[in-house]
Design a protein around this motif. Sequence first.
Motif, PDB file in Angstrom:
ATOM      1  N   ARG A 154       0.825  -1.211   0.000  1.00 31.58           N
ATOM      2  CA  ARG A 154       0.000   0.000   0.000  1.00 31.58           C
ATOM      3  C   ARG A 154       0.858   1.259   0.000  1.00 31.58           C
ATOM      4  NH1 ARG A 154      -2.751  -3.066   3.974  1.00 31.58           N
ATOM      5  NH2 ARG A 154      -1.881  -1.753   5.630  1.00 31.58           N
ATOM      6  N   ARG A 155       1.917   1.262   0.810  1.00 29.85           N
ATOM      7  CA  ARG A 155       2.766   2.455   0.905  1.00 29.85           C
ATOM      8  C   ARG A 155       3.591   2.648  -0.370  1.00 29.85           C
ATOM      9  NH1 ARG A 155       2.235   5.897   5.544  1.00 29.85           N
ATOM     10  NH2 ARG A 155       0.865   4.763   6.969  1.00 29.85           N
ATOM     11  N   THR A 156       3.920   1.552  -1.038  1.00 29.14           N
ATOM     12  CA  THR A 156       4.614   1.676  -2.323  1.00 29.14           C
ATOM     13  C   THR A 156       3.680   2.255  -3.370  1.00 29.14           C
ATOM     14  OG1 THR A 156       6.123  -0.156  -1.823  1.00 29.14           O
ATOM     15  CG2 THR A 156       5.793   0.387  -4.145  1.00 29.14           C
ATOM     16  N   ALA A 157       2.421   1.792  -3.379  1.00 32.70           N
ATOM     17  CA  ALA A 157       1.437   2.331  -4.322  1.00 32.70           C
ATOM     18  C   ALA A 157       1.210   3.828  -4.090  1.00 32.70           C
ATOM     19  CB  ALA A 157       0.126   1.565  -4.190  1.00 32.70           C
ATOM     20  N   ALA A 158       1.369   4.261  -2.832  1.00 32.76           N
ATOM     21  CA  ALA A 158       1.189   5.675  -2.506  1.00 32.76           C
ATOM     22  C   ALA A 158       2.431   6.503  -2.816  1.00 32.76           C
ATOM     23  CB  ALA A 158       0.819   5.829  -1.037  1.00 32.76           C
TER      24      ALA A 158
END
Length: 218
Positions: A154-158
């Motif tokens: 999720r944090r990579t996608a963000a």
Amino acid sequence: MPKPSDSQAPQRPAPGRPKDLAKRASILEAAKCMFLAHGFEGVSMDQIAARAGVSKLTVYSHFGDKEALFVEAVEHYCDEQVPAALFTPAPEQPLRPRLLGIARAVHALIASPEAVSAFRLMCTPVPVGSQLPDMFWNAGAGHLQAGFAALLERRTAAGELAVDDFARAAGQFFALLKGDLHPRLLMGCGAPPGYDAEAHIAATVDMFLRAYAPPPAP
């Protein structure tokens, strides 16, 4: 009708009226304590039932068999020490404090006497072909690392991280946290002289963030 033995337990809980949640919690607590103290082979369903104050058939009706109870007991212990809420989406929370919170909980779990005892028990020889080591891993460290990998995704996608293999990065984070403390505890050596847990946790998080920092904007 004869009661089922440990080796002849039902494969899954029988259908019927809703199960008593208080009894289920008592069984899980008893199983957690006994498995951590004596290992899988050192505990019988009769002993767990007696400690929980229920019948053996009640244990089987809730969990199906000893293996299923073992998996749930390990997961229950890990979730107590490292709550699932630490891995749930919270995009408003800055990344570094989020990782520090997870790292503190995981480090405390790794260093707990109960977890060290369980790891020692799992290092003893098991019968060839036994699924117990995989069950222990998947219910414990594997279960936690999967939750952490989902957070990394999720944090990579963000755009906050640049992780290309979430499972591998999660394993690296946990390995960094263990450092030399975990093997020392397994061998009974204790923490290294002058060991500062908070400094180790902060250094681990900062190293991880440097390794997976996104590239600078052009």
